[in-house]
Scaffold this active site. Structure first.
Site, PDB file in Angstrom:
ATOM      1  N   CYS A 112     -14.201  37.687  -9.075  1.00 59.03           N
ATOM      2  CA  CYS A 112     -12.748  37.471  -8.959  1.00 59.03           C
ATOM      3  C   CYS A 112     -11.951  38.778  -8.934  1.00 59.03           C
ATOM      4  CB  CYS A 112     -12.249  36.581 -10.089  1.00 59.03           C
ATOM      5  SG  CYS A 112     -12.960  34.933 -10.019  1.00 59.03           S
ATOM      6  N   HIS A 248      -4.571  37.391 -10.322  1.00 55.56           N
ATOM      7  CA  HIS A 248      -5.666  36.539  -9.842  1.00 55.56           C
ATOM      8  C   HIS A 248      -5.348  35.116 -10.288  1.00 55.56           C
ATOM      9  CE1 HIS A 248      -9.375  34.618  -9.172  1.00 55.56           C
ATOM     10  NE2 HIS A 248      -9.751  34.607 -10.444  1.00 55.56           N
ATOM     11  N   ASN A 278      -8.915  28.360  -7.831  1.00 57.03           N
ATOM     12  CA  ASN A 278      -9.441  29.718  -7.951  1.00 57.03           C
ATOM     13  C   ASN A 278     -10.289  30.033  -6.708  1.00 57.03           C
ATOM     14  OD1 ASN A 278     -10.812  32.068  -8.577  1.00 57.03           O
ATOM     15  ND2 ASN A 278     -11.310  31.464 -10.674  1.00 57.03           N
TER      16      ASN A 278
HETATM   17  N1  ACO Z   1     -11.937  16.961 -16.863  1.00 53.98           N
HETATM   18  C1  ACO Z   1     -11.792  16.392 -18.075  1.00 53.98           C
HETATM   19  N2  ACO Z   1     -12.257  16.945 -19.214  1.00 53.98           N
HETATM   20  C2  ACO Z   1     -12.889  18.120 -19.089  1.00 53.98           C
HETATM   21  C3  ACO Z   1     -13.073  18.765 -17.860  1.00 53.98           C
HETATM   22  C4  ACO Z   1     -12.582  18.123 -16.711  1.00 53.98           C
HETATM   23  N3  ACO Z   1     -12.689  18.650 -15.476  1.00 53.98           N
HETATM   24  N4  ACO Z   1     -13.729  19.918 -18.062  1.00 53.98           N
HETATM   25  C5  ACO Z   1     -13.947  20.023 -19.380  1.00 53.98           C
HETATM   26  N5  ACO Z   1     -13.457  18.924 -20.001  1.00 53.98           N
HETATM   27  C6  ACO Z   1     -13.467  18.616 -21.425  1.00 53.98           C
HETATM   28  C7  ACO Z   1     -14.556  19.348 -22.180  1.00 53.98           C
HETATM   29  O1  ACO Z   1     -15.782  18.636 -22.076  1.00 53.98           O
HETATM   30  C8  ACO Z   1     -14.019  19.367 -23.584  1.00 53.98           C
HETATM   31  O2  ACO Z   1     -14.232  18.105 -24.167  1.00 53.98           O
HETATM   32  P1  ACO Z   1     -14.597  17.991 -25.731  1.00 53.98           P
HETATM   33  O3  ACO Z   1     -13.408  18.560 -26.451  1.00 53.98           O
HETATM   34  O4  ACO Z   1     -14.771  16.517 -25.903  1.00 53.98           O
HETATM   35  O5  ACO Z   1     -15.838  18.794 -25.915  1.00 53.98           O
HETATM   36  C9  ACO Z   1     -12.511  19.515 -23.374  1.00 53.98           C
HETATM   37  O6  ACO Z   1     -12.259  19.093 -22.017  1.00 53.98           O
HETATM   38  C10 ACO Z   1     -12.005  20.914 -23.573  1.00 53.98           C
HETATM   39  O7  ACO Z   1     -12.864  21.825 -22.876  1.00 53.98           O
HETATM   40  P2  ACO Z   1     -12.606  23.378 -22.886  1.00 53.98           P
HETATM   41  O8  ACO Z   1     -13.659  24.048 -22.070  1.00 53.98           O
HETATM   42  O9  ACO Z   1     -12.368  23.837 -24.286  1.00 53.98           O
HETATM   43  O10 ACO Z   1     -11.205  23.408 -22.081  1.00 53.98           O
HETATM   44  P3  ACO Z   1     -10.250  24.620 -21.863  1.00 53.98           P
HETATM   45  O11 ACO Z   1      -8.910  24.276 -22.351  1.00 53.98           O
HETATM   46  O12 ACO Z   1     -10.851  25.945 -22.292  1.00 53.98           O
HETATM   47  O13 ACO Z   1     -10.158  24.650 -20.263  1.00 53.98           O
HETATM   48  C11 ACO Z   1     -11.058  25.918 -18.434  1.00 53.98           C
HETATM   49  C12 ACO Z   1     -11.328  24.856 -19.494  1.00 53.98           C
HETATM   50  C13 ACO Z   1     -10.000  25.382 -17.506  1.00 53.98           C
HETATM   51  C14 ACO Z   1     -12.354  26.178 -17.680  1.00 53.98           C
HETATM   52  C15 ACO Z   1     -10.570  27.243 -19.083  1.00 53.98           C
HETATM   53  O14 ACO Z   1     -11.396  27.547 -20.175  1.00 53.98           O
HETATM   54  C16 ACO Z   1     -10.528  28.417 -18.148  1.00 53.98           C
HETATM   55  O15 ACO Z   1      -9.716  28.477 -17.266  1.00 53.98           O
HETATM   56  N6  ACO Z   1     -11.375  29.446 -18.380  1.00 53.98           N
HETATM   57  C17 ACO Z   1     -11.320  30.708 -17.682  1.00 53.98           C
HETATM   58  C18 ACO Z   1     -11.746  30.636 -16.252  1.00 53.98           C
HETATM   59  C19 ACO Z   1     -11.675  32.025 -15.656  1.00 53.98           C
HETATM   60  O16 ACO Z   1     -10.691  32.718 -15.741  1.00 53.98           O
HETATM   61  N7  ACO Z   1     -12.781  32.486 -15.073  1.00 53.98           N
HETATM   62  C20 ACO Z   1     -12.816  33.864 -14.607  1.00 53.98           C
HETATM   63  C21 ACO Z   1     -12.709  33.960 -13.182  1.00 53.98           C
HETATM   64  S1  ACO Z   1     -13.878  32.950 -12.369  1.00 53.98           S
HETATM   65  C22 ACO Z   1     -15.021  33.990 -11.598  1.00 53.98           C
HETATM   66  O17 ACO Z   1     -15.064  35.183 -11.781  1.00 53.98           O
HETATM   67  C23 ACO Z   1     -15.947  33.313 -10.666  1.00 53.98           C
END
Ligand code: ACO
Length: 321
Positions: A112, A248, A278
């Protein structure tokens, strides 16, 4: 000698996958995706549509805006995590498409942060007299690295391309770029496949992105705040001097948290994540092109770009548009 952005271009594939479409594929909801990420839809490359195809359209649009012809290009730097072939580089494939011959052309792999890395490298070529007219592109077909049964990743990413034409000038232009990486975080965000023995084989439909989203999120917010501070300090300027942040586009909450940390209003942040999710290396030039073409970003304004991604890699660029 400085490099200035003479033209921008972007491309999103025709096929759109909405959050409601994803509700039919995995156990998710439009509400969850919108609230947790800000994404409403993503674009998916058509069958047979390649990273080079997308890069070419974005590049031609940037060339047109810059009033340049392909023969003027003397450097191509293309950031991608989804090259069409192991080799030649997608930059070389693009050079062939543009029917130009002889100039340096290579790919950059910084996930990214790829576009910021590519921009920084092209800027250094121009500053040191190694190029005068550089094509810098971020292009990705990430949909081909996703497990469409894994709701924790498949809802986040999309395909697309963005490009800028850089020209040598005697006034800024790009004022500074800042690049970092820490490979010890490999396990938090990776595709465990390639040609290295001990990894899976890189076969479409069998090699998938794996991410510990929550841990990546926390690191991203911490790191992006720091890189903006580093950039401002290096140029001895204040936040108030920045007209636009072009982050980003990974997660609306990361973008907001970074703006909040910097005490900058969201009115000064270009956000396009709702439209395409993304798109990794393509996301910054995509957002830039949108804001240039809709008239928000004007000549003479100060922009800061910042990105964080797999590696981990992170980086920023400060420039006068
Ligand atoms: N739909 C519904 N529920 C979901 C989904 C979904 N698509 N995905 C996860 N959940 C659930 C999880 O299972 C979890 O359930 P639980 O509490 O029962 O265990 C709950 O939602 C919370 O999950 P988290 O992973 O804690 O959710 P979070 O608020 O952290 O959001 C996300 C997840 C969107 C992935 C976030 O963490 C994020 O954006 N992370 C950073 C991504 C990023 O910047 N990546 C870097 C660039 S990418 C690259 O370089 C390729």
């Amino acid at each position: 000698m400085y490099a200035r952005i003479a033209g921008t271009g972007s491309y999103l594939p025709e096929k759109v996958l909405t959050n409601h479409d994803l509700e039919k594929l995995v156990d998710t909801s439009d509400k969850w995706i919108t609230e947790r990420t800000g994404i409403k839809k993503r674009h998916i490359a058509a069958e047979g549509e390649t990273t080079c195809d997308m890069a070419e359209i974005a590049a031609r649009r940037a060339l047109e805006m810059a009033g340049r012809r392909a023969v003027d290009i003397d450097l191509i730097v293309l950031a991608t995590t989804t090259p069409d072939k192991v080799f030649p580089s997608t930059a070389c494939l693009l050079q062939k498409r543009l029917d130009i011959h002889g100039c340096a052309a290579f790919d950059i792999q910084a996930v990214c942060t790829g576009f910021v890395y590519a921009l920084s490298i092209a800027d250094r070529f121009i500053r040191t007299g190694g190029a005068r007219c550089a094509l810098v592109i971020g292009a990705e077909a990430l949909s081909r690295l996703l497990d469409w049964t894994d709701r924790t990743t498949c809802v986040l990413f999309g395909d697309g391309a963005g490009a800028v034409m850089l020209e040598a000038t005697d006034a800024p232009g790009i004022m500074s770029t800042h690049l970092h990486a820490d490979g010890s975080y490999e396990h938090l965000l990776h595709v465990p496949a390639g040609v290295g023995q001990g990894y899976g084989r890189l076969i479409e439909g069998e090699a998938f992105m794996q991410m510990k989203g929550n841990e990546v999120f926390r690191m991203a917010v911490r790191t992006l705040g720091r890189i903006v501070d580093e950039t401002l300090a290096a140029n001895a300027i204040d936040k108030e001097d920045i007209d636009w942040i072009i982050p980003h586009q990974a997660n609306h909450r990361i973008i907001e948290a970074t703006a909040h940390k910097l005490k900058m209003s969201m009115d000064r942040v270009v956000v396009t994540i709702d439209e395409h999710g993304n798109t990794s290396a393509a996301s910054i030039p995509l957002a830039l092109d949108v804001a240039v073409r809709d008239g928000r970003i004007r000549r003479g304004e100060i922009l800061i770009m910042e990105a964080f991604g797999g590696g981990f890699t992170w980086g920023s660029a400060l420039l006068k548009y």
